[in-house]
Write a protein that holds these residues in place. Sequence first.
Motif, mmCIF file in Angstrom:
data_model
loop_
_atom_site.group_PDB
_atom_site.id
_atom_site.type_symbol
_atom_site.label_atom_id
_atom_site.label_comp_id
_atom_site.label_asym_id
_atom_site.label_seq_id
_atom_site.Cartn_x
_atom_site.Cartn_y
_atom_site.Cartn_z
ATOM 1 N N HIS A 56 0.851 -1.197 -0.245
ATOM 2 C CA HIS A 56 0.169 -0.113 -0.296
ATOM 3 C C HIS A 56 1.075 1.137 -0.072
ATOM 4 C CE1 HIS A 56 -3.392 -2.930 0.830
ATOM 5 N NE2 HIS A 56 -2.596 -3.479 2.126
ATOM 6 N N LEU A 57 1.325 1.872 -1.022
ATOM 7 C CA LEU A 57 2.457 2.858 -1.095
ATOM 8 C C LEU A 57 1.762 4.217 -0.413
ATOM 9 C CD1 LEU A 57 3.362 1.906 -5.111
ATOM 10 C CD2 LEU A 57 4.423 1.801 -2.911
ATOM 11 N N LEU A 58 1.143 4.224 -0.722
ATOM 12 C CA LEU A 58 0.389 5.167 0.439
ATOM 13 C C LEU A 58 1.034 5.665 1.838
ATOM 14 C CD1 LEU A 58 -1.411 8.245 -0.057
ATOM 15 C CD2 LEU A 58 -3.047 6.748 1.907
ATOM 16 N N GLN A 59 1.019 4.226 1.981
ATOM 17 C CA GLN A 59 0.785 4.610 3.963
ATOM 18 C C GLN A 59 2.888 4.848 3.901
ATOM 19 O OE1 GLN A 59 -0.318 0.777 5.883
ATOM 20 N NE2 GLN A 59 -2.127 0.815 4.744
ATOM 21 N N SER A 60 3.467 4.425 2.928
ATOM 22 C CA SER A 60 4.704 4.784 2.791
ATOM 23 C C SER A 60 5.154 6.444 3.798
ATOM 24 C CB SER A 60 5.720 4.859 1.373
ATOM 25 O OG SER A 60 5.186 3.466 0.823
ATOM 26 N N ALA A 61 4.072 7.174 3.375
ATOM 27 C CA ALA A 61 4.041 8.478 3.983
ATOM 28 C C ALA A 61 3.174 8.379 6.053
ATOM 29 C CB ALA A 61 2.889 9.069 3.069
ATOM 30 N N PHE A 62 3.224 7.388 5.661
ATOM 31 C CA PHE A 62 2.311 7.335 7.632
ATOM 32 C C PHE A 62 3.175 5.979 8.076
ATOM 33 C CE2 PHE A 62 -0.537 8.722 3.866
ATOM 34 C CZ PHE A 62 -1.240 10.448 5.311
ATOM 35 N N ARG A 63 4.299 5.643 8.932
ATOM 36 C CA ARG A 63 5.154 4.520 9.334
ATOM 37 C C ARG A 63 5.722 5.356 11.123
ATOM 38 N NH1 ARG A 63 9.574 2.707 4.442
ATOM 39 N NH2 ARG A 63 9.756 5.220 4.289
ATOM 40 N N THR A 64 5.067 4.849 11.890
ATOM 41 C CA THR A 64 5.420 4.485 13.720
ATOM 42 C C THR A 64 4.604 5.560 13.601
ATOM 43 O OG1 THR A 64 7.460 5.668 13.042
ATOM 44 C CG2 THR A 64 7.643 3.870 12.846
ATOM 45 N N LEU A 65 3.503 5.710 13.223
ATOM 46 C CA LEU A 65 2.273 6.231 13.969
ATOM 47 C C LEU A 65 1.953 5.934 15.145
ATOM 48 C CD1 LEU A 65 0.212 7.491 10.999
ATOM 49 C CD2 LEU A 65 2.011 8.686 11.614
ATOM 50 N N PRO A 66 1.730 7.173 16.035
ATOM 51 C CA PRO A 66 1.286 6.888 17.479
ATOM 52 C C PRO A 66 0.367 5.604 17.431
ATOM 53 C CG PRO A 66 2.059 8.691 17.740
ATOM 54 C CD PRO A 66 2.090 8.912 15.719
ATOM 55 N N GLY A 67 0.054 5.173 18.108
ATOM 56 C CA GLY A 67 -1.590 3.875 18.708
ATOM 57 C C GLY A 67 -1.794 2.994 17.068
ATOM 58 N N THR A 68 -0.439 3.007 16.073
ATOM 59 C CA THR A 68 -1.036 2.364 14.984
ATOM 60 C C THR A 68 -0.073 1.072 15.546
ATOM 61 O OG1 THR A 68 1.260 3.344 13.685
ATOM 62 C CG2 THR A 68 -0.961 4.218 13.707
ATOM 63 N N ARG A 69 0.693 0.820 16.339
ATOM 64 C CA ARG A 69 2.226 -0.110 16.393
ATOM 65 C C ARG A 69 1.393 -0.983 17.562
ATOM 66 N NH1 ARG A 69 3.310 1.370 12.215
ATOM 67 N NH2 ARG A 69 2.828 -0.698 12.240
ATOM 68 N N GLY A 70 1.309 -2.751 16.768
ATOM 69 C CA GLY A 70 1.256 -3.634 18.055
ATOM 70 C C GLY A 70 -0.521 -3.566 18.422
ATOM 71 N N VAL A 71 -1.433 -2.766 18.073
ATOM 72 C CA VAL A 71 -3.171 -2.522 18.179
ATOM 73 C C VAL A 71 -4.028 -4.245 17.298
ATOM 74 C CG1 VAL A 71 -2.045 -1.069 18.691
ATOM 75 C CG2 VAL A 71 -2.892 -0.737 16.892
ATOM 76 N N PRO A 72 -5.406 -3.808 17.923
ATOM 77 C CA PRO A 72 -5.661 -4.929 17.239
ATOM 78 C C PRO A 72 -6.065 -4.495 15.615
ATOM 79 C CG PRO A 72 -6.211 -4.987 19.331
ATOM 80 C CD PRO A 72 -5.447 -3.805 19.080
ATOM 81 N N MET A 73 -6.587 -4.296 15.202
ATOM 82 C CA MET A 73 -6.408 -3.950 13.483
ATOM 83 C C MET A 73 -7.951 -3.347 13.771
ATOM 84 S SD MET A 73 -7.336 -5.737 9.509
ATOM 85 C CE MET A 73 -5.796 -6.590 9.427
ATOM 86 N N ARG A 74 -9.008 -3.678 14.595
ATOM 87 C CA ARG A 74 -10.717 -2.488 14.833
ATOM 88 C C ARG A 74 -9.867 -1.043 15.325
ATOM 89 N NH1 ARG A 74 -9.763 -5.879 19.652
ATOM 90 N NH2 ARG A 74 -11.161 -7.857 18.168
ATOM 91 N N GLU A 75 -8.589 -1.137 15.876
ATOM 92 C CA GLU A 75 -8.391 -0.224 16.724
ATOM 93 C C GLU A 75 -7.450 0.534 15.631
ATOM 94 O OE1 GLU A 75 -6.015 -0.429 20.107
ATOM 95 O OE2 GLU A 75 -7.487 -1.271 20.977
ATOM 96 N N TRP A 76 -7.170 0.298 14.352
ATOM 97 C CA TRP A 76 -5.696 0.194 13.889
ATOM 98 C C TRP A 76 -6.033 0.796 12.250
ATOM 99 C CZ3 TRP A 76 -5.043 -0.698 8.664
ATOM 100 C CH2 TRP A 76 -3.070 -0.394 7.666
ATOM 101 N N LEU A 77 -7.197 0.727 12.109
ATOM 102 C CA LEU A 77 -8.042 0.981 10.942
ATOM 103 C C LEU A 77 -8.096 2.613 10.657
ATOM 104 C CD1 LEU A 77 -10.025 -2.474 10.046
ATOM 105 C CD2 LEU A 77 -8.090 -0.998 8.215
ATOM 106 N N PRO A 78 -8.715 2.962 12.289
ATOM 107 C CA PRO A 78 -9.600 4.326 12.497
ATOM 108 C C PRO A 78 -8.467 5.277 12.871
ATOM 109 C CG PRO A 78 -9.904 2.948 14.561
ATOM 110 C CD PRO A 78 -9.913 1.977 13.390
ATOM 111 N N ALA A 79 -7.202 4.791 13.468
ATOM 112 C CA ALA A 79 -5.919 5.210 13.709
ATOM 113 C C ALA A 79 -5.184 5.902 11.957
ATOM 114 C CB ALA A 79 -5.157 4.658 13.966
ATOM 115 N N MET A 80 -5.460 4.632 11.505
ATOM 116 C CA MET A 80 -4.819 5.600 9.710
ATOM 117 C C MET A 80 -6.197 6.512 9.193
ATOM 118 S SD MET A 80 -1.755 4.127 9.783
ATOM 119 C CE MET A 80 -1.643 4.270 8.104
ATOM 120 N N ALA A 81 -6.948 6.209 9.322
ATOM 121 C CA ALA A 81 -7.861 6.804 8.627
ATOM 122 C C ALA A 81 -7.736 8.069 8.828
ATOM 123 C CB ALA A 81 -9.827 5.713 8.938
#
Length: 429
Positions: A56-81
């Motif tokens: 997902h090349l777009l995510q190359s701009a959104f690495r190591t964001l707070p709240g996105t490491r080692g969390v359930p996917m149900r939490e990861w998806l809204p954090a990325m959004a």
Amino acid sequence: MLTVRGADLVWTGSAEVPGGAVSCRDGLVVADPVPGRVLDASGCVVTPGLVNAHHHLLQSAFRTLPGTRGVPMREWLPAMAAAYAAVGIDAESAHAAASVGLAEALLCGVTTVADHQLNWPPGDGVAVASAVARAAGELGARLVFVRGSARDDPEQAAASAEAVVGALAGTDVQVAVGPAGVHSDAPETFALLGEVAARHGLRRRTQANEQVDVEIAAARYGRRPLDLLDEWGWLAPDVTLAHLCGITEAELTRVADAGVSATHAPGCDLPMGWGVAPAAALADAGVAVGLGTSGGGSNDAGHLLADARLAMQVAPLVGRPVAAREVLTWATAGSAAGLGRTTPGAFPMLGRLDPGFAADLVCWDVTGVADAGVADPLAGLLWAAPGRRPRHVVVGGRVVVEDYVLVTRPEPEIVFALGRLLHHRRERR
């Protein structure tokens, strides 16, 4: 015309040739010697270019964001959004992010990237697709652009896919279609994108059996994801399924019987705690297994060779051990098979260095201290120096990385462009 000469070993994907050479003409590997430039590969192991079958090349701009490491996917998806919303998705941000992701890929020995684009601004999406394709063209990377969907209106997604196909027709960019998964997209989306694929002879791709996929399929439909994909006509030979964590033996048999191919993404799924695909069991059942990194929001690196090493290391946790050569095959011909690129067609064949295949190759220097004492230099590509980078990278007979330097665009320029965009947009909002 180009000849790569002087290598300690050439692994074509079908044979190992000590001291071999590779001849390139008109973008393809040829059997006979050719005049022209000679690229020195002394002290190197030469392999086919790696094929990242799920990014997902777009995510190359959104690495190591707070709240996105080692969390359930149900939490990861809204954090990325929320992160996407803070920056905005348009042609400019898509180009900047794709340039970073594709440059990183080339510098890590990946010559082809399948970009599953799931997030879109209003409109037909052509500007975003064209921006990503332009980034690939500027850098000299091969691109498979997947017009994805994540909760899009089904008819709008299909119309956009038609527009993207038209916009990229006649280019060297392969187009595919792919809903994010049964957790996000309705059966109508799968049906309409499937119709677009059938009209244009496109590959179909989706994600299955990651954590949230299983949870939502059970809650919404009372079913397993693969049950739904089968019912919706998405278990077929033209379909590739990414992730496939936690599938049962019966589901594995169903996937194999349907002729589906699979993409293993251990660098995403394992550290995030989302599961581990039984890649060896899939391969043993006759499934074509490829490798992908997934995006920077879950796997902060686009280093497919490092993820191949991880796949080899974790395999015994979910099945039998796998050898380095097998995993290297997943990262080359296996990934290419899932893209429909191992038989003659509209686009060059990938994943091997046999005559008639694309002249996409990587020269890995094995003269350093990390490779000292290594008895098997091909296996050593994975076992030793997990973060290694290639000395040279060739795509379609064109040298795009030489002596560890990206030659198609200045690397600092690419980094600066994304950094400036992110700074200005976050400040503005």
